[in-house]
Design a protein around this motif. Structure first.
Motif, short mmCIF file in Angstrom:
data_model
loop_
_atom_site.label_atom_id
_atom_site.label_comp_id
_atom_site.label_asym_id
_atom_site.label_seq_id
_atom_site.Cartn_x
_atom_site.Cartn_y
_atom_site.Cartn_z
N PRO A 159 -10.06 12.68 -16.28
CA PRO A 159 -8.32 12.63 -15.63
C PRO A 159 -8.93 13.55 -14.51
CG PRO A 159 -7.95 14.14 -17.08
CD PRO A 159 -9.38 13.26 -17.61
N VAL A 160 -8.72 13.10 -12.84
CA VAL A 160 -8.24 13.86 -11.53
C VAL A 160 -6.70 14.30 -11.51
CG1 VAL A 160 -8.90 14.09 -9.77
CG2 VAL A 160 -10.58 13.78 -11.45
N CYS A 161 -5.99 14.97 -11.25
CA CYS A 161 -4.92 15.06 -11.55
C CYS A 161 -4.86 16.02 -10.33
CB CYS A 161 -4.25 16.24 -12.75
SG CYS A 161 -4.80 15.24 -14.56
N VAL A 162 -3.56 14.99 -9.41
CA VAL A 162 -2.81 15.36 -8.39
C VAL A 162 -1.41 15.80 -8.90
CG1 VAL A 162 -2.94 14.87 -6.22
CG2 VAL A 162 -4.99 13.65 -7.03
N VAL A 163 -1.52 16.82 -8.29
CA VAL A 163 0.02 17.69 -8.33
C VAL A 163 0.56 18.70 -7.42
CG1 VAL A 163 -0.56 18.11 -11.10
CG2 VAL A 163 -0.89 19.98 -9.29
N SER A 164 1.27 19.08 -7.20
CA SER A 164 2.46 20.15 -5.77
C SER A 164 2.78 20.93 -6.13
CB SER A 164 3.36 18.42 -6.20
OG SER A 164 4.52 19.04 -6.18
N SER A 165 2.14 21.86 -7.41
CA SER A 165 2.41 23.54 -7.07
C SER A 165 1.08 23.33 -8.11
CB SER A 165 3.81 23.52 -7.39
OG SER A 165 3.73 23.32 -8.49
N PRO A 166 0.91 25.69 -8.24
CA PRO A 166 0.34 25.85 -9.77
C PRO A 166 1.34 26.04 -10.98
CG PRO A 166 0.37 27.52 -7.28
CD PRO A 166 1.57 26.00 -7.07
N ALA A 167 2.21 25.78 -10.96
CA ALA A 167 2.86 25.60 -11.77
C ALA A 167 2.72 24.21 -12.47
CB ALA A 167 4.75 25.68 -11.98
N LYS A 168 2.67 23.06 -11.68
CA LYS A 168 2.31 21.54 -11.85
C LYS A 168 0.95 21.97 -12.72
CE LYS A 168 5.91 19.28 -9.54
NZ LYS A 168 6.63 18.58 -9.17
N ALA A 169 -0.11 22.22 -11.76
CA ALA A 169 -1.75 22.71 -12.24
C ALA A 169 -1.61 22.92 -13.32
CB ALA A 169 -2.36 22.60 -11.42
N GLU A 170 -0.63 23.99 -14.22
CA GLU A 170 -0.77 24.78 -15.16
C GLU A 170 -0.54 23.25 -16.50
OE1 GLU A 170 -2.20 27.36 -18.39
OE2 GLU A 170 -2.59 27.42 -15.70
#
Length: 443
Positions: A250-261
């Motif tokens: 998976p290449v995960c697209v998120v919108s914040s560092p918290a979501k990346a974590e």
């Protein structure tokens, strides 16, 4: 309802079938005479707390092939948000059309709509012709409602011309103390999960399974690179798990560092924080910027070592669709199940036809796909993404928070269950997976 709840909580499930089903129960509704209450307001300003009501409603007549369920817990989906703000249309049109299809379906055409497309609970009664389920069975429900009186539905039930989403295009949904479902919506409740955990995956887990794994969707295989928009959200969090569990990257697209974590906690390594990167796919409301598509594609290849996505897991819609078509590899697949940022998509068709890409539409799941998705939950291969739980009385606030995207994963609602943490039968399996089960809690 108190006697029913007490029997379930005591574990005396055999007694449930002998208890009277009440004439009325509490449910979350919208009202037909309020569909214009948000007229003139922009979508973000429409407040589900004003349109969602908690009230006593009449228990519906039980028909052939149906079951009444004592609902211990349910969950919020975007379709409940759409219902509550009467967008893109009010759902009473769905109920009127359904009511015209048969004498039995007339029950659904009411001046109120009981919402909710997820549940975990206990079978109270079954109608004529139901043999697979009995009172006292602990179940979860998927949200596909079909009539199967047309040949088109007998290869893939999603193709039934009378296919509907229960609790959205039908009445008597799961945000209530009792729900009416067809017996072929029912599946065994995973024994290691609480009521609220078991209620939360149904719609999004099944949707992601068909969209990404099933041959009716993208037919993901080992080694695929999968670009997942909103990878920490309700749909994306399950797509991320399916990719990891199925040998894809998976290449995960998120919108914040918290979501990346959150994605890292699920086991993903390749993550794009679109806010940090500052992607602006639209230079104005009518014009996309292909330079940003190229910059986005370069970032993906940087992370993957040069690979473009075999599959793009799409659901944001208008905002991202042009980029999705561009970045998919030659011969790749863009599979879409929603358009939360807008339904009118624009993309450069040269990158589709000249590079032999495919766009695949995917909508919920058939019974087999939903059952396979639930089986993976029950086996501890895929885990709930429940982050927060509300009381039934606070459903309006829960829907408001989802509407404003002030949540992660899934948001649960307690119906008959008095507190969180109840309903677990397999403590050993739960202990084995407790960290993954709690990945989203408190976020």
């Amino acid at each position: 309802m108190e006697k029913i709840r007490d029997a379930i909580l005591s574990g005396d499930l055999a007694a449930v079938g002998g208890l009277d089903v009440p004439d009325h129960y509490r449910a979350v509704t919208v009202h037909a005479d309020e569909v214009e209450m948000f007229a003139g307001l922009d979508t973000p300003d429409k407040d589900p707390r004003k349109s969602l009501h908690i009230e006593d409603v009449a228990t519906p007549e039980l028909g052939p092939g149906e079951a009444l369920i004592a609902v211990m817990a349910s969950a919020i989906n975007y379709n409940t948000v759409w219902t509550s703000i009467f967008e893109p249309v009010d759902t009473f049109g769905f109920l009127r059309r359904y009511g015209k299809t048969s004498e039995l379906a007339k029950r659904h055409d009411l001046p109120y709509h009981i919402v909710g497309s997820d549940l975990a609970g206990v079978v109270l009664r079954t109608g004529p012709g139901v043999g697979a389920w009995k009172p006292g069975d602990e179940v979860v429900a998927h949200c596909l409602s079909v009539e199967l009186e047309h040949p088109d539905g007998h290869n893939d039930t999603m193709m039934d011309p009378e296919q509907r989403i229960w609790g959205f295009e039908t009445n008597f949904g799961g945000l209530a103390e009792i729900a009416l479902v067809k017996s072929n919506q029912l599946m065994p409740k995973p024994a290691h999960l609480t009521w609220e955990e078991a209620a939360s995956p149904g719609l999004v887990n099944s949707t992601a399974y068909r969209q990404l794994v099933s041959r009716n969707g993208a037919a993901m295989k080992q080694g695929d690179t999968v670009l997942i928009w909103g990878a920490s959200g309700g749909l994306g969090s399950y797509a991320t798990q399916f990719a990891l569990n199925g040998g894809a990257t998976p290449v995960c697209v998120v919108s914040s560092p918290a979501k990346a974590e959150i994605c890292r906690k699920m086991g993903a390594e390749l993550i794009i924080d679109r806010s940090a990167e500052g992607y602006k796919f639209w230079s104005d409301e009518n014009t996309q910027d292909p330079r940003e598509w190229k910059r986005f594609g370069a970032k993906i290849r940087e992370l993957t070592g040069g690979d473009d996505p075999d599959i793009v897991f799409e659901h944001p819609g208008r905002e991202t669709f042009g980029a999705s078509v561009f970045v998919a590899k030659r011969g790749g697949t863009i599979v879409t199940c929603a358009s939360t940022s807008g339904f009118m998509h624009q993309y450069d068709n040269r990158y589709l036809w000249m590079h032999l890409k495919r766009i695949v539409g995917s909508h919920f799941a058939n019974y087999r796909e939903a059952s396979e998705a639930n089986r993976l939950i029950a086996k501890g291969k895929i885990h709930p993404t429940l982050s927060k739980v509300y009381a039934l009385e606070d459903t309006g606030q829960a829907a408001y928070d989802v509407h404003r995207n002030a949540h992660q994963g899934k948001v649960g609602v307690l119906c008959l269950a008095p507190t969180e943490g109840l309903g677990v039968h397999d403590e050993e399996m739960r202990a084995k997976h407790i960290n993954a089960i709690n990945n989203f809690r408190g976020i």
